[in-house]
Design a protein around this motif. Structure first.
Motif, PDB file in Angstrom:
ATOM      1  N   LYS A  55      29.829  -3.962   1.740  1.00 20.05           N
ATOM      2  CA  LYS A  55      28.788  -3.954   0.706  1.00 20.05           C
ATOM      3  C   LYS A  55      27.521  -4.677   1.174  1.00 20.05           C
ATOM      4  N   ALA A  56      27.689  -5.801   1.861  1.00 17.30           N
ATOM      5  CA  ALA A  56      26.551  -6.700   2.102  1.00 17.30           C
ATOM      6  C   ALA A  56      26.270  -6.972   3.576  1.00 17.30           C
ATOM      7  N   LEU A  94      19.706  -2.387   1.211  1.00 15.55           N
ATOM      8  CA  LEU A  94      18.574  -2.784   0.367  1.00 15.55           C
ATOM      9  C   LEU A  94      19.054  -3.679  -0.772  1.00 15.55           C
ATOM     10  N   SER A  95      20.296  -3.449  -1.185  1.00 18.19           N
ATOM     11  CA  SER A  95      20.808  -4.217  -2.329  1.00 18.19           C
ATOM     12  C   SER A  95      21.009  -5.700  -2.007  1.00 18.19           C
ATOM     13  N   ASN A  96      20.951  -6.084  -0.730  1.00 20.24           N
ATOM     14  CA  ASN A  96      21.033  -7.526  -0.424  1.00 20.24           C
ATOM     15  C   ASN A  96      19.837  -8.281  -0.992  1.00 20.24           C
ATOM     16  N   MET A  97      18.662  -7.654  -0.931  1.00 19.65           N
ATOM     17  CA  MET A  97      17.456  -8.379  -1.363  1.00 19.65           C
ATOM     18  C   MET A  97      16.561  -7.589  -2.296  1.00 19.65           C
ATOM     19  N   GLY A  98      16.842  -6.313  -2.481  1.00 15.11           N
ATOM     20  CA  GLY A  98      15.933  -5.502  -3.291  1.00 15.11           C
ATOM     21  C   GLY A  98      14.604  -5.320  -2.578  1.00 15.11           C
ATOM     22  N   SER A 100      11.766  -6.548  -1.990  1.00 15.49           N
ATOM     23  CA  SER A 100      10.992  -7.780  -2.114  1.00 15.49           C
ATOM     24  C   SER A 100      10.440  -8.157  -0.754  1.00 15.49           C
ATOM     25  N   ASN A 103      11.528 -11.658   0.603  1.00 14.31           N
ATOM     26  CA  ASN A 103      12.933 -11.717   0.995  1.00 14.31           C
ATOM     27  C   ASN A 103      13.248 -10.781   2.162  1.00 14.31           C
TER      28      ASN A 103
END
Lengths: 423, 423
Positions: A55-56, A94-98, A100, A103
């Motif tokens: 996932k990450a 992308l879901s680690n930081m959105g 941004s 970040n």
């Protein structure tokens, strides 16, 4: 090596390319970097399950050994019998930081340069998914907006920098700008050392300079674009921007490394004028080839933040940078970030630029969508400022038409005289 | 060489010290750098009069050749038969830029690293006049405020970092924090990769974690300090700060290079909580010894901006940095910036820290005004988190009392067991 293809990012991942030097096993080093910059750490963790990693975790997308080097670019790293230079591509969810920007920076350029397995690490390319375009509109004015505000429809904007950089009073600055405006210049910028010092307060300078610029515009219909250096705290930058706008100015300038990403995003949100991004300090990020940043990923971050003009140095410049690097930088600034959102900024060429650099610059980048800033190339012209500006414009026209410079010089005495500058 | 005395600035000038490598005549190179960063440029200017130079020029205050080096630190510079390493001190009139942090940065660390005469340039020290203290209050909480909010009156704050860095949900994060709080920890921080990603939204994480922290505080009277990573755009950082405050949190964290100077000044103005400054990216500014920044001048800039805690790595760390550099960094963070305004921040030690580093760290810096963050040193303790925290606290107590670690281990089984970690 042949240059690898440009990076592309899938909708849900960020991709970064690095040049890595390591005395470790390259695959092990790549895994360490990917782990440290996502779900891993120096020791195995019970909670870092396969599901969590999936996932990450950052993924090693590509790892190619380029060559063996004989000594490490940087001291302090783990030693080993063979030191390899590699091309490394990592991707992150992308879901680690959105989407941004701050970040993103911590992820792609955070705690990885100091890792023990790293004898050299340089970020050379970057691709981000379209979600960033939804969040960050990029340059609000860009090339088209700059041309419209400067009233320059064809050819580059011919520009210069107020010199001495610092030490002139507002009235002395205005006097210098008056000569430039009378000479038909398109663009003038403050030096990055001149912001709001007590000897040359920002508002007094803008008032004095814009009086000259507005008077000339009233007479001739041409309003030179002046990039006033408003670098400062956020409230100061907003106030200074509003003042420039109220005085009829058409551009503001800021030192990117002095302001930082968060400040530039705020300034761009507030600004009704193109933002001229000054890269001073770029040397500390780039001068060692095994450390830091290539220009391509670096400039992308600032375009996302909303910067309209970006400095790229110039051909045959007086600094340490070679011509290939200058051209690569200019191309990077003009390359679309997303297929549906180009976010192109205007490259700014400067440092020792004269009529001689017009043709090779045009040959290399194939466009006149740029600012061409000359100091000695204008002030050093024996015929004066107007002749200096005319000569640069003619040299660019000749470059576009394919007329050799010596031929242009035969047809035009201002170009001929310009060829004598610095001889 | 013997270390030169600390820099001091007169009331009206800024002073910076560099280590310069040049194949040019050192005096000429020093003049070029001073000129480029003030009133000069590559060519002589009619308007750069002696009066203007006197008013606005940078001055070479000191130039000492340290040694001759056999190859240039950086490629691309002007070549010459002898390459010298020098200590160079420059000063600038404060009136060139006024007491402005962003403009200070452009002056001391702007367009000088790329100069053709520069085969190496590193900013190693900085002194600014007291006018900066009037403009920038520095850390609002610092050491005393942090101790008060964390409820730790003596000894270092014993801390750790949530791991895996990224990938845990808010509830999973809270579960980990619950174990740490039950173990008596003083300080916990988010990883710099964890801010507000879709898998672990900031507000949900803060809510879940603070429920655990507040519950424990209600029961025990001790509220652990949690540094929530609020790195983001300015409006996001303000909103997130307000949320942490409303939930009873006592600290926020931001990635310094992601945010930048202007953003950090704004955050510090807004913040009612200590700001934990994360230095990720420091490697690209520092890893080549002939380029970039020493920690001393770099950290001073962030303390002026208002940062309360600054990372300094740790003794025997898992990165590339040697112990002398770590200790110099910690001392720098604790050294007063002005005689009347110390602006000390709290140094944060981390990376592979265990009971073994307590005594040498204390011996080197002579204070316990610090955060001592351990990962494996706590989670890896065979007796569990509480035993890990207790062992670190006892090791520090022993260091302060002058009790050797092996003696402390004989008296305390938790310390003894801690010595087995990573064996």
């Amino acid at each position: 090596m042949t240059a690898p293809a440009p990076l592309a990012a899938p909708p849900d991942r960020i991709v970064a390319r690095y040049r890595l030097e390591t005395a470790d096993d390259p695959a092990r080093a790549a895994d360490i970097i990917a782990g440290e910059q996502s779900s891993g750490t120096f020791v195995a963790l019970a909670r870092e399950t396969e599901g969590l990693k999936e996932k990450a975790g950052a993924r090693v997308e590509r790892l190619e050994v380029l060559d063996v080097v004989d000594r490490p670019g940087l001291p302090g790293a783990k030693q080993g019998p063979v030191l390899r230079r590699c091309l490394l591509e990592l991707s992150w969810p992308l879901s680690n930081m959105g989407p941004s920007l701050p970040n993103l920076v911590a992820t792609i350029a955070g705690n990885l340069f100091e890792l023990n397995c790293v004898a050299g690490l340089r970020l050379v390319d970057l691709a981000v998914p379209p979600a960033f375009a939804e969040r960050y509109p990029g340059p609000r004015h860009g090339i088209a907006g700059t041309r419209r505000l400067a009233g320059v429809t064809i050819g580059p904007l011919i520009g210069t920098i107020v010199k001495p950089s610092v030490g002139l009073s507002p009235e002395e600055t205005a006097h210098e700008v008056a000569q430039l405006v009378a000479g038909g210049i398109d663009f003038v910028k403050d030096d990055e050392l001149q912001a709001d010092g007590p000897h040359c307060p920002f508002e007094e300078r803008v008032r004095a300079v814009m009086r000259v610029v507005n008077d000339a515009a009233d007479r001739t219909g041409k309003k030179a674009m002046i990039a006033f250096n408003l670098t400062g705290e956020l409230d100061e930058m907003r106030r200074r921007h509003d003042f420039v706008l109220a005085q009829g100015g058409t551009c503001v300038m800021a030192s990117l490394h002095s302001v930082g990403f968060v400040g530039m995003v705020e300034l761009a949100r507030h600004s009704a004028l193109p933002i001229h991004g000054h890269r001073n300090g770029w040397g500390y990020l780039s001068r060692h080839p095994a450390l830091g940043f290539d220009y391509a990923p670096w400039q992308m971050l600032w375009r996302l933040a909303g910067v309209d003009h970006l400095h790229v140095n110039g051909l045959a410049n007086k600094f340490c940078e070679d011509d290939a690097s200058v051209i690569a930088s200019a191309k990077a600034v003009l390359t679309p970030i997303f297929p549906h959102a180009a976010m192109a900024a205007m490259p700014v060429f400067s440092s020792g630029q004269t009529v001689r650099q017009a043709a090779p610059t045009y040959a290399a980048i194939g466009t006149t969508d740029l600012i061409f800033a000359a100091g000695g190339g204008i002030f050093g012209h024996p015929g004066g400022v107007r002749a200096g500006v005319v000569a640069l414009r003619r040299a660019w026209q000749a470059a576009v038409e394919g007329t050799p410079l010596h031929e242009a010089a035969r047809q035009d005495p201002d170009v001929a005289a310009a060829l004598e500058i610095g001889r």
